[in-house]
Design an enzyme around this catalytic site. Structure first.
Site, short mmCIF file in Angstrom:
data_model
loop_
_atom_site.label_atom_id
_atom_site.label_comp_id
_atom_site.label_asym_id
_atom_site.label_seq_id
_atom_site.Cartn_x
_atom_site.Cartn_y
_atom_site.Cartn_z
N LYS C 81 0.85 -1.20 0.00
CA LYS C 81 0.00 0.00 0.00
C LYS C 81 0.88 1.24 0.00
CE LYS C 81 -4.03 1.97 2.41
NZ LYS C 81 -4.89 1.92 3.62
N SER C 156 -9.88 2.63 2.63
CA SER C 156 -8.92 3.27 1.76
C SER C 156 -8.04 2.27 0.98
CB SER C 156 -8.01 4.17 2.58
OG SER C 156 -7.20 3.41 3.45
N SER C 180 -10.14 0.16 6.82
CA SER C 180 -9.52 0.25 5.50
C SER C 180 -8.87 -1.04 4.99
CB SER C 180 -8.47 1.36 5.48
OG SER C 180 -9.12 2.61 5.48
#
Lengths: 98, 515, 509
Positions: C81, C156, C180
């Site tokens: 990420k 997210s 997330s």
């Protein structure tokens, strides 16, 4: 709880150093009003006598020994800087505040 | 070069006749830990710009702080030495404000939960009066980076067109020590302020937690001053009951002398404004060492909203009582009582001790005595030439001696050369000059310069005979009982011996021959 | 072992690599090829590091040939990420503010991945600074849900979830501040764990809300996720909030997959009104399955969870407003000069940069947080929220006196359409209603697929929550349930996802 006026939002944007445009300000006033109304619900919770919780885990006294670790080196430290001069971060003139 | 014009000031005595001053002092002390408060970067002074930074103290995205164990211990020791209570549980907080020299745009500090609080420091004034300074708190925080202002005519922030920032100092551990309002000092307020900072400096030096060099910024003082109407004696209940006036905060007053001057100046400035029916603006003031005045800085306004909240990246500090007691055991003797003890050990008069203290030579003398010198000799040598020269250079004697390489061991050695009879006083002074000139140890200097009392009694006797013969008039006077006339003969003998004779022996010999 | 290496589980790849039947270079190249083929449609990656990944794969192959003893996942590639700092690779957090920024240091998690020999394929898309539930707040455009490219992949961590669901990586990292990791897993039929707060180092994770953020593993199976959890986790002296204890026995728990005799609590407050019928139906079936597997199921009430969303949207913006203050155009990242100002001051440049560099959601939250912390409002907002937080922790404690784990639907709905909630921040926030309590209390949580909702054929997820530091329980329950569900489905659920590259995929099944 009171909702925010346009002046309030402008003041907060100043504190947060965000130069909002007029259109952004207008829009933000409405959106923040809705959000604030919703989050004000925390004031209805049965919190009498409850101690606030700042950390999720009850750890204390986490320290490190006073032993030097390698620094980055000036070149790496300055590698992302928008502007560099004399091995220092070059920044625009600073307002005479303090 | 200050651009602002000087404000009106009232004569100090007149000001004190009308108003009662109240002070508050905030002293920031940089700890001399090996590493920064929240990361392992070194703290050494004077490194290449931005060479002592890492993701943490540079505020890079993703970096996290970890507390320096020694920083916490030092804070607790300072708190204990200031007779404070030590928090059983406290947190760091973030103080949020934007400034380019602050990498994260928040300072990791302590807010409503300081590590140490409610203490006091007893401060002795020049005449021996003791004033108790109440301590509000001592808390841990971190220093900021340093900006170099470029452009503008003066090198100051004002008028510069850009700035260059070095973050080597960012994250250096700081302890901020805040007094409660200092009341009841009356006209002696400036003197109390200076004495407090001086006593604090001695204390911190004794604790060995900081370099406490005001000129290098490792100890910095902000002085708050306010006036209130004078209604009686400074310590009278009716005077103490008068509400405090609006205060100003004079920033970065960075020498002992300036502390006294700045407080005195602000008292006179406030008095002029108040006497004129004006009111004091709550603001920060800048101290100008060169002109001895303060000028207006930033007005404290509502915009100053630091949005403190507990630092989520650091866990609470909860020193156990065992830890605190163990640290209490490491405290050095209180500087004031230590001085009393040393004075008695050394047999100094009050005046002699005050001279030693004012010269900043207590530690030097202590070490010199420990190296074998007598207390009297140690005082005589340190307060002589080295002290005189340090004064002339505007330096403190410790720094001065260190720079010239003069150590307590040297002084003890010098004293040894005198007591062993190798040197007389005037020769010893020459040797000291040589040591101060970098010619080596006292013995080496004496050897190199060929300084040594002549131990050959035959040579001395010959010189005495020669002088008696050449000065029959004086010799006659001595024979007639005017013993003090022997001085002139001794002088001649010393001259004859090129100074390398023992004056005592010469005197003895002369008197033996003439009486 | 499938013939298509990208369809294999990480665990199967690890076994094949260890057995020498495949090389890391082959596995890594297969994924790079897949990325080249489908990422144009899905947009999971912000940056692909072809050379770096192959180089790391080659290195691990050489180490293996040299007979070095390697970690369980050595040679299995991974997607990271974009919130985690990586030397040599840009780290943007989905923001213009950090466009092109190459950090001079690795996050601890990234260091651990490198040391364990996992080639890093690239950096995955995310909502800007992890603020959002859809990746629509990425400054570089949204990622898409492989189940329906017109729908959101969650957020997210939508880059990481879509990367797994589109077979562009067998493993990915995530961070979870309010869901997330778990919500993107739920809407893409993948698996994700938010470990106990402090279980995985936060050093090098660009902070959103420090007291809520937690990095964790994302995978397509419970076992894969456990294997990655074991690599990422453990104590880090660079993170003061890191737990000084070994990683809980998550891999063992995932392999044992045993819920017999476990007491499982269904949280009454998470699952009623506002939950899509198909999501509830799959959840209820899962609960029945768990009972059939030998668990004892009871209903548990956590009354203060009703205040969780409000507390969260005060605590998060408050901490974020401070954490994001460092983006000021002075030391790194974007610097924008204000229009029409001669000789602007640092303050003006900061304000202009922060206006230009932050998207609307980030600005909204910063200003909300600035307000919640400002003098005069602190007690009413931030202070009250911190007390609610204590109440929620208390609810969890009470619940865990009665049960070993708690369960709920992960998200109230299946993936919504891109743009549907973009104009209505509160509606977007409601997506996290079931995941937020775990972040407030610091307890671990996991989402695994529960099936496809009847009304839209899209994935739904079940959330499992355990007491702090008891992360292994998530894997016991998750693996047992996963096995039973896969058995019922007749194969992995992702086998039912549309084939990318087909026009059919765009429409949605």
């Amino acid at each position: 709880m009171s909702s925010l006026s346009r002046d309030d939002v402008a003041h907060l944007a100043g504190l947060a150093r965000i130069g909002l445009s007029d259109a952004e300000l207008d829009r933000m006033v409405g959106e923040l009003g809705v959000i604030l109304e919703s989050v004000a619900k925390v004031q209805q919770a049965p919190t009498d006598g409850v101690a606030p919780m700042s950390h999720p885990m009850p750890l204390t006294n986490v320290t490190r020994p006073d032993v030097v670790r390698p620094s980055l080196g000036a070149e790496a430290a300055l590698s992302g800087a928008p502007e560099v001069d004399q091995q220092r971060f070059s920044v625009p003139r600073i307002l005479d505040e303090d | 070069m200050s651009t602002a014009t000087a404000d009106a000031v009232m004569d100090y005595d007149e000001a004190l006749a009308k108003f009662d001053p109240v002070m508050g002092l905030e002293v920031h002390v940089e700890l001399h830990t090996a590493t920064k408060m929240f990361c392992g970067c070194p703290t050494e002074f004077g490194a290449e710009p931005n060479s002592q930074v890492c993701p943490v103290c540079l505020g890079l995205p993703g970096a996290l702080p970890v507390v320096n164990e020694k920083g916490v211990e030092s804070a607790i020791r300072i708190g204990l030495a200031l007779n404070c209570e030590i928090a059983q549980w406290c947190r760091f907080a973030r103080k949020n404000y934007f400034y380019p020299d602050m990498p994260k745009n928040f300072q990791t500090s302590q807010y409503d939960e300081p590590i140490a609080y409610n203490g006091h420091l007893d401060v002795e004034l020049e005449d021996g009066t003791v004033y108790r300074v109440e301590i509000e708190r001592a808390h841990m925080e971190e220093d900021t980076g340093k900006s170099l202002h470029v452009g503008g005519a003066t090198g100051r922030i004002h008028g510069a067109d850009h700035s260059l920032v070095d973050y080597n100092r960012a994250g250096i551990p700081l302890i901020e020590i805040v007094t409660k309002p200092m009341v009841g000092a009356g006209e002696r307020a400036p003197e109390v302020a200076k004495a407090y900072v001086s006593a604090l400096r001695d204390l911190l030096r004794a604790l060995d937690v900081s370099d406490v060099k005001m000129e290098q910024g490792s100890m910095r003082c902000d002085a708050n001053v306010s006036l209130r109407a004078k209604v009686g004696d400074p310590t009278s209940p009716e005077q103490l009951a008068v509400p405090l006036g609006t205060r100003t905060e004079t920033k970065n007053v960075n020498s002992l002398r300036s502390v006294e001057r700045a407080v005195r100046y602000e008292i006179s400035r406030h008095a002029a404004i108040l006497d004129d029916g004006g009111s004091i603006l709550q603001e920060t003031r800048h101290w100008h060492e060169d002109t001895g005045i303060t000028t207006s800085g930033r007005v404290k306004s509502d915009a100053e909203d630091y949005r403190y909240f507990p630092e989520p990246d650091l866990v609470p500090v909860a020193p156990t009582r065992e830890t605190v007691e163990a640290l209490r055991g490491t405290l050095p003797e209180n500087p004031a009582s230590r001085r009393k003890r040393l004075q008695s050990d050394w047999g100094y008069s009050d005046l002699e001790m005050r001279d030693v203290i004012n010269a900043g030579a207590v530690e030097l003398i202590e070490e010199t005595v420990a190296a074998g010198a007598s207390a009297g000799a140690a005082r005589k040598w340190w307060l002589g030439e080295p002290s005189r020269r340090a004064n002339a250079e505007g330096q403190d004697i410790v720094t001065y001696a260190a720079e010239l390489g003069l150590t307590p061991a040297h002084v003890a050695e010098l004293d040894g050369l005198v007591t062993s009879g190798r040197l007389n006083d005037s020769m010893a002074r020459q040797v000291l000059d040589g040591v101060l000139a970098g010619e080596g140890t006292p013995t080496a200097v004496a050897d190199a310069r060929g300084l040594e009392l002549v131990q050959d009694d035959g040579a001395l006797e010959a010189a005495v005979d020669k002088v008696i013969e050449a000065n029959p008039d004086i010799a006659a006077k001595v024979r007639d009982g005017k013993v003090q006339a022997a001085g002139a003969l001794i002088g001649q003998v010393m001259k004859e011996m090129k100074g390398q004779a023992d004056a005592g022996k010469a005197r003895e010999l002369i008197l033996t021959k003439l009486t | 072992m499938p013939t298509d290496l990208t369809r294999a589980t990480a665990s199967a790849l690890a076994d094949a690599l260890a057995a020498g039947t495949v090389s890391s270079v082959e596995v890594t190249q297969a994924h790079l090829d897949r990325i080249a083929a489908v990422d144009g449609q899905v947009h999971s990656y912000l940056h692909v590091d072809t050379e770096g990944a192959i180089g790391q794969a080659r290195a691990v192959d050489e180490r293996r040939r040299a007979g070095e003893s390697l970690g369980a996942l050595a040679g299995v590639p991974i997607a990271v990420k974009d919130v985690m700092t990586t030397t040599g690779l840009p780290t943007t957090c989905g923001s213009k503010m950090l466009e092109g920024w190459v950090p001079p240091y690795d996050a601890t998690v990234v260091t651990k991945l490198r040391e364990a020999g996992l080639p890093i394929l690239g950096k995955t898309n995310m909502d800007e600074f992890a603020m959002g539930s859809s990746t629509e707040h990425s400054a570089y455009g949204p990622s898409r849900n492989p189940w329906d490219l017109e729908r959101i992949p969650g957020g997210s961590g939508g880059g990481s979830s879509s990367v797994l669901a589109s077979f562009q990586a067998p493993l990915a990292t995530g961070t979870d501040t309010g869901g997330s990791i778990r919500q993107p897993a739920a809407v893409t039929a993948t698996v994700g764990t938010k470990p106990t707060y402090g279980g995985v180092s936060r050093y090098g994770l660009v902070a959103l809300a420090s007291s809520l953020d937690q990095a964790g593993p994302c995978g397509r199976t419970v076992l894969d996720t456990a294997l990655l959890h074991a690599v990422m986790g453990g104590h880090d002296p660079m993170d003061s909030t890191s737990i000084e204890a070994p990683v809980p026995p998550v891999v063992e728990a995932a392999r044992n997959a045993d819920v017999k005799g476990m007491r499982i609590g269904v949280v009454k407050e998470l699952g009623g009104e506002g939950y899509q019928p198909g999501v509830r139906a799959r959840f209820d079936e899962s609960v029945v399955l768990l009972e059939e597997l030998g668990a004892e199921v009871v209903e548990v009430s956590c009354p203060n969870f009703d205040y969780a969303l409000a507390a969260y949207y005060l605590i998060l913006p408050s901490e974020a407003s401070s954490n994001l203050a460092k983006f000021d155009a002075m030391r790194y990242g974007l610097r924008v000069l204000p229009d029409g100002v001669d000789d602007p001051s640092a303050e003006q440049v900061m304000a202009a940069t922060r206006d230009a560099g932050f998207g609307p959601e980030v600005k909204r939250r910063i200003i909300l947080g600035t307000y919640a912390l400002s003098s005069g409002y602190y007690d009413a907002y931030y202070g009250s929220a911190q007390k609610v937080r204590a109440l929620i922790a208390r609810d969890f404690n009470n619940a865990y006196e009665k049960v070993d784990v708690l369960v709920s639907p992960t998200a109230p709905t299946t993936a919504f359409r891109l743009g549907d909630k973009l104009e209505d921040p509160m509606a977007m926030y409601l997506n996290d209603i079931a995941t937020i309590p775990a972040n407030l209390a610091g307890v671990p949580g996991m989402s695994i697929p529960s099936g496809l909702a009847d009304e839209d054929g899209l994935p739904a997820g079940i959330q499992i929550l355990a007491p702090a530091t008891k992360d292994e329980r998530l894997y016991s329950v998750g693996a047992a349930l996963e096995a039973a569900l896969v058995d019922r489905w007749g194969g992995p659920i992702l086998d039912r996802a549309p084939v990318l590259g087909d026009t059919a995929a765009v429409k949605g099944a």
